[in-house]
Design an enzyme around this catalytic site. Sequence first.
Site, PDB file in Angstrom:
ATOM      1  N   PRO A  46       6.028   5.619 -64.865  1.00 10.05           N
ATOM      2  CA  PRO A  46       7.134   5.172 -65.903  1.00 10.05           C
ATOM      3  C   PRO A  46       6.021   6.704 -66.181  1.00 10.05           C
ATOM      4  O   PRO A  46       5.300   7.566 -66.983  1.00 10.05           O
ATOM      5  CB  PRO A  46       6.867   4.566 -66.941  1.00 10.05           C
ATOM      6  CG  PRO A  46       6.089   3.413 -65.954  1.00 10.05           C
ATOM      7  CD  PRO A  46       4.791   4.393 -65.433  1.00 10.05           C
ATOM      8  N   GLU A  47       7.527   8.037 -65.873  1.00 11.32           N
ATOM      9  CA  GLU A  47       7.152   8.979 -67.057  1.00 11.32           C
ATOM     10  C   GLU A  47       8.087   9.679 -67.838  1.00 11.32           C
ATOM     11  O   GLU A  47       8.602   8.188 -68.155  1.00 11.32           O
ATOM     12  CB  GLU A  47       7.690  10.848 -65.930  1.00 11.32           C
ATOM     13  CG  GLU A  47       6.881  10.691 -64.098  1.00 11.32           C
ATOM     14  CD  GLU A  47       5.202  11.354 -64.420  1.00 11.32           C
ATOM     15  OE1 GLU A  47       6.143  12.814 -64.671  1.00 11.32           O
ATOM     16  OE2 GLU A  47       4.950  11.806 -63.114  1.00 11.32           O
TER      17      GLU A  47
END
Length: 271
Positions: free
Chosen positions: A2-3
């Site tokens: 997850p960015e």
Amino acid sequence: MPELPEVETTRRGIEPHIRDAEIAEVVVRQPRLRWPVPEEISSVLPGLVVERVERRAKYLLLYTPAGVLIIHLGMSGSLRIVKTGESPAKHDHVDILFRGGQVLRYTDPRRFGAVLWQPESIVGHPLLKNLGPEPLSEDFDGERLFACSRQKKQPVKTFIMDNHVVVGVGNIYANEALFEAGVDPRKAAGRISRQRYLRLAEIIKRVLARAIEQGGATLKDFVGGDGKPGYFQQQLQVYGRGGEKCRGCQKILKEVKIGQRATVFCSQCQR
DNA sequence: AAATCTCCCTGTAGGC
DNA sequence: TGCCTACAGGGAGATT
């Protein structure tokens, strides 16, 4: 992994379901995450209402009147709303059950993430106090990149991924932003002009904002679904495309390691 | 102070 | 098919 866009998409996905809801019970099946999940959350959280869900860098912050639940998704974590009674799968480590039936479920196969409890105020919290500005805020701009980079010999890619400089620029978007800005990721941060930093900062903002918009547009089902926003791979220009042709000039994209991270760039388009 | 290295963990990919 | 190994990656904390 997850960015920032995925974390923000997650925040938007879960907040409507748990805002103003009272926690009834906390179930911790696997406390061994990046740091041990504090035992006290099982006794302290029930009875508390989640007032709002905020995001700082890639941390999700669930505010209650007694303190803040800090959640980080690491690189394989996800949060979603499931129905009461839905049986947990292998990597479903923490459930937060609400009065009303919603269950916030934390899943994380690689357990690089974190679930922490900070009583009272998180102001000055060690994990948060040294963080740089949010990339989409006015506090972040090219002037800051220029100012912070003087004298620095580290590669510009490492520099823009440094949380002291700006938060939330992970490996994928660092690669993408540098490609779009036409900047060679190996170039020393201190040797890049103000003019180019002004452009790079705007591109970082644009790339992240667009990814968040698309996260919203293609928002996966946070209720009963997999809770994963997805990565919109089809529009990545360089990340994961080492050895393939540059979409700009058709030259073969190079892949190297910078700071132990996969780095893909076009030696023709990025100087 | 700045830069680099290590470590946490497991799904996936590649070799045989 | 299955076993084995290498690897990826966020980011704090340690080390150089």
